[in-house]
Motif scaffolding. Structure first.
Motif, short mmCIF file in Angstrom:
data_model
loop_
_atom_site.label_atom_id
_atom_site.label_comp_id
_atom_site.label_asym_id
_atom_site.label_seq_id
_atom_site.Cartn_x
_atom_site.Cartn_y
_atom_site.Cartn_z
N ALA A 70 0.82 -1.22 0.00
CA ALA A 70 0.00 0.00 0.00
C ALA A 70 0.84 1.26 0.00
O ALA A 70 0.31 2.35 -0.24
N ALA A 71 2.15 1.12 0.27
CA ALA A 71 3.02 2.29 0.40
C ALA A 71 3.88 2.54 -0.83
O ALA A 71 4.66 3.49 -0.86
N THR A 72 3.75 1.71 -1.86
CA THR A 72 4.55 1.93 -3.07
C THR A 72 4.06 3.16 -3.81
O THR A 72 2.89 3.54 -3.68
N PRO A 73 4.92 3.81 -4.57
CA PRO A 73 4.45 4.98 -5.35
C PRO A 73 3.25 4.66 -6.22
O PRO A 73 2.31 5.46 -6.29
N ALA A 74 3.26 3.52 -6.89
CA ALA A 74 2.13 3.16 -7.75
C ALA A 74 0.85 3.06 -6.96
O ALA A 74 -0.22 3.54 -7.39
N ALA A 75 0.92 2.47 -5.77
CA ALA A 75 -0.28 2.32 -4.95
C ALA A 75 -0.77 3.66 -4.43
O ALA A 75 -1.98 3.90 -4.36
N LEU A 76 0.15 4.55 -4.08
CA LEU A 76 -0.25 5.88 -3.59
C LEU A 76 -0.93 6.68 -4.70
O LEU A 76 -1.93 7.37 -4.45
N VAL A 77 -0.41 6.59 -5.91
CA VAL A 77 -1.04 7.28 -7.05
C VAL A 77 -2.42 6.70 -7.31
O VAL A 77 -3.40 7.44 -7.48
N ASP A 78 -2.51 5.38 -7.33
CA ASP A 78 -3.80 4.73 -7.59
C ASP A 78 -4.84 5.11 -6.54
O ASP A 78 -6.02 5.34 -6.86
N ALA A 79 -4.42 5.19 -5.27
CA ALA A 79 -5.36 5.53 -4.20
C ALA A 79 -5.92 6.93 -4.37
O ALA A 79 -7.12 7.16 -4.16
N ALA A 80 -5.05 7.89 -4.76
CA ALA A 80 -5.52 9.27 -4.94
C ALA A 80 -6.45 9.38 -6.15
O ALA A 80 -7.44 10.12 -6.11
N LEU A 81 -6.15 8.65 -7.20
CA LEU A 81 -7.04 8.65 -8.37
C LEU A 81 -8.38 8.01 -8.01
O LEU A 81 -9.44 8.50 -8.40
N HIS A 82 -8.34 6.91 -7.26
CA HIS A 82 -9.57 6.25 -6.85
C HIS A 82 -10.41 7.15 -5.96
O HIS A 82 -11.65 7.11 -6.01
N ALA A 83 -9.74 8.02 -5.17
CA ALA A 83 -10.47 8.96 -4.31
C ALA A 83 -11.12 10.08 -5.09
O ALA A 83 -11.96 10.81 -4.53
N GLY A 84 -10.73 10.27 -6.36
CA GLY A 84 -11.42 11.24 -7.20
C GLY A 84 -10.57 12.30 -7.85
O GLY A 84 -11.09 13.10 -8.64
N ALA A 85 -9.26 12.37 -7.56
CA ALA A 85 -8.42 13.36 -8.22
C ALA A 85 -8.32 13.06 -9.71
O ALA A 85 -8.25 11.90 -10.13
N TYR A 86 -8.30 14.13 -10.52
CA TYR A 86 -8.27 13.95 -11.99
C TYR A 86 -6.86 13.61 -12.46
O TYR A 86 -6.67 12.71 -13.28
N THR A 87 -5.88 14.35 -11.98
CA THR A 87 -4.46 14.09 -12.29
C THR A 87 -3.70 14.07 -10.98
O THR A 87 -3.92 14.92 -10.12
N VAL A 88 -2.78 13.11 -10.83
CA VAL A 88 -2.00 12.98 -9.61
C VAL A 88 -0.52 13.04 -9.97
O VAL A 88 -0.05 12.35 -10.89
N LEU A 89 0.21 13.87 -9.24
CA LEU A 89 1.67 13.94 -9.36
C LEU A 89 2.24 13.57 -8.00
O LEU A 89 1.96 14.24 -7.01
N LEU A 90 3.03 12.54 -7.93
CA LEU A 90 3.64 12.08 -6.68
C LEU A 90 5.13 12.40 -6.70
O LEU A 90 5.88 11.82 -7.49
N LYS A 91 5.54 13.31 -5.82
CA LYS A 91 6.95 13.67 -5.69
C LYS A 91 7.64 12.67 -4.78
O LYS A 91 7.13 12.35 -3.71
#
Length: 326
Positions: free
Chosen positions: A215-236
């Motif tokens: 759940a802590a991988t970058p891919a999982a963090l991006v997927d979670a934010a998109l699933h929550a409703g964000a249109y575009t996600v940028l993970l630094k």
């Protein structure tokens, strides 16, 4: 594109001991974006909304931003002032902060006694059509009392409902609020976001995730934010490649390596400004090349900033970053 930033400005005491300047997460990004807009003649107009005191430090800040040409939309509190922070850096150049912000004027931004009209200047701008985008951060929300957070949220939600863009940076400061509160408010804001600018370490703290695990991988963090409703996600992800996600794609963009990390204080804020300089001027239909170019611009500006002391570097040290297509 007319973008308004809301947040807290503080006096900054640099780690090298050479006097003080000013800083604050949303201010850093706003000022760097304004400089890029001027430098590259971008069609981006930046406004900064906050509340100042009537003391010498507040006056000096107003004069500094006037000299930069950044449009400051700030009232004055009769008794409060600016917060302060001190930067400490370790042998590797990584920063930590010490704060004194209990008297920060902007915490009273929505207080009824500070508003002669029924709406604050920020609310007025969101309603009257003078902004196309609103930029908030976790700190923007955390500094406010709970009822004022709801008021800010409602203003942002109504603005998005009328076609405005919300851009949100998850900057998390545990001294300001607990992770549970940060997670609850981020969950409310993500569905409004045209762009969510997240940092991997902050995401793990907010959602109380281990440093390692699925759940802590970058891919999982991006997927979670998109699933929550964000249109575009940028993970630094610091010096590691950043991640970009939309419903249709996932991208990784290598960070720009630096010869020596001097002070990482403004790295994420500078990255956000570089990214926005391309993101906000790209065509309406963003493609992968636009997003990669935006991330590369973010990395370029961040790399220049971390090789100097302080969150905001002098104008003469601004790099000539690439904003292809802007």
């Amino acid at each position: 594109m007319r973008i308004g930033f809301f947040g807290e400005v503080m006096r900054e005491h640099r780690a090298d001991g050479r006097g003080y300047g000013f800083g604050g997460d949303t201010l850093n990004t706003a000022l760097y974006l304004h400089r890029l807009s001027t430098q590259h003649r971008l069609n981006i107009e930046v406004q900064y909304f906050t509340l100042l005191g009537q003391d010498a430090a507040s006056n000096q800040l107003a004069a500094t931003l006037a000299e930069e040409g950044l449009a400051l939309r700030a009232g004055r509190h009769p008794a409060k002032t600016l917060g302060q922070y001190w930067i400490d850096i370790d042998a590797a150049g990584e920063r930590s902060f010490r704060y004194q912000r209990d008297d920060s004027a902007v915490r009273q931004y929505f207080a009824a006694e500070q508003t002669s009209l029924k709406q604050t200047p920020l609310e007025q701008a969101l309603v009257n059509g003078s902004l196309d985008a609103l930029y908030l951060s976790g700190i923007s929300v955390a500094i406010l009392p709970e009822p004022d957070r709801q008021r800010l949220y409602q203003a942002a939600a109504d603005f998005v409902g009328r076609g405005g863009w919300l851009i949100y940076d998850n900057n998390f400061r545990p001294l300001l609020w607990q992770a549970e509160a940060a997670a609850r408010w981020q969950q409310k804001l993500l569905p409004l976001c045209q762009l969510a600018l997240l940092t991997d370490s902050d995401e793990r703290l907010i959602w109380q995730l281990p440093d390692a695990g699925p759940a802590a991988t970058p891919a999982a963090l991006v997927d979670a934010a998109l699933h929550a409703g964000a249109y575009t996600v940028l993970l630094k992800c610091g010096a590691a490649p950043c991640w970009i996600g939309t419903a249709a794609l996932r991208l990784q963009v290598e960070a720009q390596q630096v010869r020596q990390l001097v002070d990482s204080s403004g790295a994420g804020d500078a990255f956000a400004a570089g990214f926005l300089g391309r993101f906000l001027t790209a065509p309406d239909a963003l493609v992968a090349a636009d997003l990669v170019a935006a991330a590369q611009a973010g990395h370029q500006l961040a790399a220049a900033v971390v090789q100097q002391h302080g969150a905001i570097i002098p104008r003469e040290l601004m790099p000539q970053i690439s904003l292809q297509g802007a």
